[in-house]
Structures are given as C-alpha cells and as structure tokens.
Design a protein around this motif. Sequence first.
Motif, PDB file in Angstrom:
ATOM      1  N   PHE A  41       0.851  -1.192   0.000  1.00 47.01           N
ATOM      2  CA  PHE A  41       0.000   0.000   0.000  1.00 47.01           C
ATOM      3  C   PHE A  41       0.884   1.238   0.000  1.00 47.01           C
ATOM      4  N   GLU A  42       0.550   2.206  -0.846  1.00 42.74           N
ATOM      5  CA  GLU A  42       1.162   3.530  -0.812  1.00 42.74           C
ATOM      6  C   GLU A  42      -0.002   4.493  -0.649  1.00 42.74           C
ATOM      7  N   VAL A  43      -0.085   5.098   0.540  1.00 40.87           N
ATOM      8  CA  VAL A  43      -1.282   5.839   0.915  1.00 40.87           C
ATOM      9  C   VAL A  43      -0.940   7.147   1.626  1.00 40.87           C
ATOM     10  N   ALA A  44      -1.953   7.994   1.781  1.00 41.40           N
ATOM     11  CA  ALA A  44      -1.785   9.298   2.406  1.00 41.40           C
ATOM     12  C   ALA A  44      -2.439   9.338   3.785  1.00 41.40           C
ATOM     13  N   ARG A  45      -2.159  10.412   4.498  1.00 41.95           N
ATOM     14  CA  ARG A  45      -2.741  10.645   5.829  1.00 41.95           C
ATOM     15  C   ARG A  45      -4.254  10.429   5.791  1.00 41.95           C
ATOM     16  N   GLY A  46      -4.754   9.739   6.803  1.00 48.01           N
ATOM     17  CA  GLY A  46      -6.189   9.523   6.940  1.00 48.01           C
ATOM     18  C   GLY A  46      -6.710   8.271   6.258  1.00 48.01           C
ATOM     19  N   GLU A  47      -5.913   7.633   5.387  1.00 48.73           N
ATOM     20  CA  GLU A  47      -6.383   6.410   4.726  1.00 48.73           C
ATOM     21  C   GLU A  47      -6.717   5.393   5.805  1.00 48.73           C
ATOM     22  N   ALA A  48      -7.925   4.815   5.697  1.00 46.34           N
ATOM     23  CA  ALA A  48      -8.379   3.885   6.728  1.00 46.34           C
ATOM     24  C   ALA A  48      -9.439   2.959   6.147  1.00 46.34           C
ATOM     25  N   TYR A  95      -6.885   0.069  10.612  1.00 46.24           N
ATOM     26  CA  TYR A  95      -5.789   0.998  10.874  1.00 46.24           C
ATOM     27  C   TYR A  95      -6.153   2.352  10.288  1.00 46.24           C
ATOM     28  N   ARG A  96      -5.419   3.377  10.702  1.00 43.88           N
ATOM     29  CA  ARG A  96      -5.551   4.721  10.143  1.00 43.88           C
ATOM     30  C   ARG A  96      -4.151   5.312  10.037  1.00 43.88           C
ATOM     31  N   ILE A  97      -3.829   5.820   8.848  1.00 41.21           N
ATOM     32  CA  ILE A  97      -2.518   6.430   8.614  1.00 41.21           C
ATOM     33  C   ILE A  97      -2.469   7.798   9.297  1.00 41.21           C
ATOM     34  N   GLU A 133     -14.640   6.349  -7.648  1.00 45.23           N
ATOM     35  CA  GLU A 133     -14.512   6.095  -6.217  1.00 45.23           C
ATOM     36  C   GLU A 133     -14.937   4.655  -5.963  1.00 45.23           C
ATOM     37  N   ILE A 134     -14.572   4.155  -4.811  1.00 45.65           N
ATOM     38  CA  ILE A 134     -14.983   2.807  -4.419  1.00 45.65           C
ATOM     39  C   ILE A 134     -16.108   2.966  -3.407  1.00 45.65           C
ATOM     40  N   PRO A 135     -17.347   2.733  -3.830  1.00 44.64           N
ATOM     41  CA  PRO A 135     -18.458   2.888  -2.878  1.00 44.64           C
ATOM     42  C   PRO A 135     -18.398   1.837  -1.773  1.00 44.64           C
ATOM     43  N   LYS A 136     -18.938   2.185  -0.614  1.00 44.04           N
ATOM     44  CA  LYS A 136     -18.950   1.273   0.527  1.00 44.04           C
ATOM     45  C   LYS A 136     -19.607  -0.054   0.174  1.00 44.04           C
ATOM     46  N   SER A 137     -20.634  -0.003  -0.656  1.00 50.30           N
ATOM     47  CA  SER A 137     -21.344  -1.232  -1.025  1.00 50.30           C
ATOM     48  C   SER A 137     -20.442  -2.178  -1.827  1.00 50.30           C
ATOM     49  N   LEU A 138     -19.618  -1.627  -2.723  1.00 50.88           N
ATOM     50  CA  LEU A 138     -18.711  -2.456  -3.509  1.00 50.88           C
ATOM     51  C   LEU A 138     -17.601  -3.018  -2.625  1.00 50.88           C
ATOM     52  N   LEU A 139     -17.122  -2.221  -1.697  1.00 48.41           N
ATOM     53  CA  LEU A 139     -16.103  -2.689  -0.768  1.00 48.41           C
ATOM     54  C   LEU A 139     -16.643  -3.840   0.085  1.00 48.41           C
ATOM     55  N   ALA A 140     -17.861  -3.697   0.575  1.00 48.33           N
ATOM     56  CA  ALA A 140     -18.480  -4.761   1.381  1.00 48.33           C
ATOM     57  C   ALA A 140     -18.704  -6.023   0.544  1.00 48.33           C
ATOM     58  N   GLU A 141     -19.151  -5.844  -0.710  1.00 48.93           N
ATOM     59  CA  GLU A 141     -19.355  -6.985  -1.606  1.00 48.93           C
ATOM     60  C   GLU A 141     -18.040  -7.714  -1.854  1.00 48.93           C
ATOM     61  N   ALA A 142     -16.971  -6.964  -2.147  1.00 49.73           N
ATOM     62  CA  ALA A 142     -15.664  -7.571  -2.410  1.00 49.73           C
ATOM     63  C   ALA A 142     -15.162  -8.313  -1.179  1.00 49.73           C
ATOM     64  N   GLY A 148     -14.226 -11.876   3.896  1.00 50.56           N
ATOM     65  CA  GLY A 148     -14.153 -10.779   4.857  1.00 50.56           C
ATOM     66  C   GLY A 148     -15.539 -10.301   5.253  1.00 50.56           C
ATOM     67  N   VAL A 149     -15.608  -9.643   6.391  1.00 51.46           N
ATOM     68  CA  VAL A 149     -16.862  -9.084   6.858  1.00 51.46           C
ATOM     69  C   VAL A 149     -16.582  -7.659   7.329  1.00 51.46           C
ATOM     70  N   VAL A 150     -17.263  -6.687   6.727  1.00 47.37           N
ATOM     71  CA  VAL A 150     -17.150  -5.303   7.173  1.00 47.37           C
ATOM     72  C   VAL A 150     -18.032  -5.161   8.408  1.00 47.37           C
ATOM     73  N   LEU A 151     -17.436  -4.715   9.507  1.00 44.35           N
ATOM     74  CA  LEU A 151     -18.146  -4.615  10.784  1.00 44.35           C
ATOM     75  C   LEU A 151     -18.601  -3.197  11.103  1.00 44.35           C
ATOM     76  N   GLY A 152     -17.954  -2.227  10.493  1.00 50.34           N
ATOM     77  CA  GLY A 152     -18.306  -0.848  10.796  1.00 50.34           C
ATOM     78  C   GLY A 152     -17.429   0.115  10.042  1.00 50.34           C
ATOM     79  N   PRO A 153     -17.655   1.393  10.273  1.00 49.84           N
ATOM     80  CA  PRO A 153     -16.894   2.412   9.539  1.00 49.84           C
ATOM     81  C   PRO A 153     -15.425   2.424   9.975  1.00 49.84           C
ATOM     82  N   PRO A 154     -14.601   3.138   9.212  1.00 51.07           N
ATOM     83  CA  PRO A 154     -13.188   3.296   9.630  1.00 51.07           C
ATOM     84  C   PRO A 154     -13.133   3.938  11.016  1.00 51.07           C
ATOM     85  N   ARG A 155     -12.049   3.715  11.684  1.00 53.89           N
ATOM     86  CA  ARG A 155     -11.856   4.290  13.029  1.00 53.89           C
ATOM     87  C   ARG A 155     -10.985   5.515  12.931  1.00 53.89           C
TER      88      ARG A 155
END
Length: 155
Positions: A41-48, A95-97, A133-142, A148-155
């Motif tokens: 991963f190559e990411v910026a501040r706040g990526e979570a 995690y959160r960057i 963008e990657i919608p939350k629904s597509l992320l949960a589907e993937a 995997g199971v999405v349990l809640g929003p980013p922290r």
Amino acid sequence: MSMTYLAQREDQQKLEWIDGGTFSVLLDKEATGGQLTVGRFEVARGEAPPFHVHTREDEIFMLLKGSALVWSGEEESELREGGIVFLPRGIPHSYRITSDRADLLMIATPGGIEGMFRHAGRDLATSRPDGFEIPKSLLAEAAELYGGVVLGPPR
C-alpha cells in the motif's frame, strides 16, 4: 536453488484503492501456489479501511515508511516506521494512517485476498472514469466474496 516466480516492479499489478491510495499486487495466490499474497500500500494521511474481520487468512503488516494507529479488537496501538503487526484471522481490525504518507507491506496467508482488491479497486493500467470512487457497497461486496466481513466504519 531456482526461483519459481519473479516479477519486476513494472510487471506488478497496481490498483487504485480507497482514499486515493494504491495497492500493488507483488505476489498473488497463483504465483505462490496458494500459499500467500504479498501486497504493498502507498497511501496518504487519513487512509483507513472499514473495521473488518477476515475468516480465511491471517495478515501481517509492516510499516516501511510513515506511522499509523492500528486496532485489533478494541485495543488501539501505534505502529511506527519499521514496526510490524500480526493480525490473526477472526480478529476484527483496522488501521488509520497518521503520517503525511505511508508505505505498508502486507502479507496474507493463505493467498487469495488479492481478489478482493481486484474486485473493488481499479487497475491503473486502465483509463480512470470521471469521478471514480470505491463505494462502501462495492467494498463490502468484495470483502464478502473473499471471506471478509465489514463490521463498521473506519476508526
């Protein structure tokens, strides 16, 4: 000794991922006989990513550059440059960057989780659609498709 798989940087698939970051598939399950997936991963501040759990694989993250907060269950820890964390399957995590930029190496065993990134991410070798963008629904589907199971929003 002979190598059974070698991919130079230019041969590795690079995907656009959440929050404008990228995920490079360094080794996938085909390259490792199903044993593991290695990504970067190559990411910026706040990526979570969302708070989630994996049912099929254990994960290891090594922070090559930058800093992050890591949650394993309800426990919060700081991960500094050069730090490494083992996240067993079945344990909710995220995690959160916290640095301006971060470079994370991910190893998952057994292999296969790269399918989730390929399902929801966008291959950088293709044209970028306006407003991608990657919608939350597509992320949960993937996530669901790859154990995997999405349990809640980013922290």
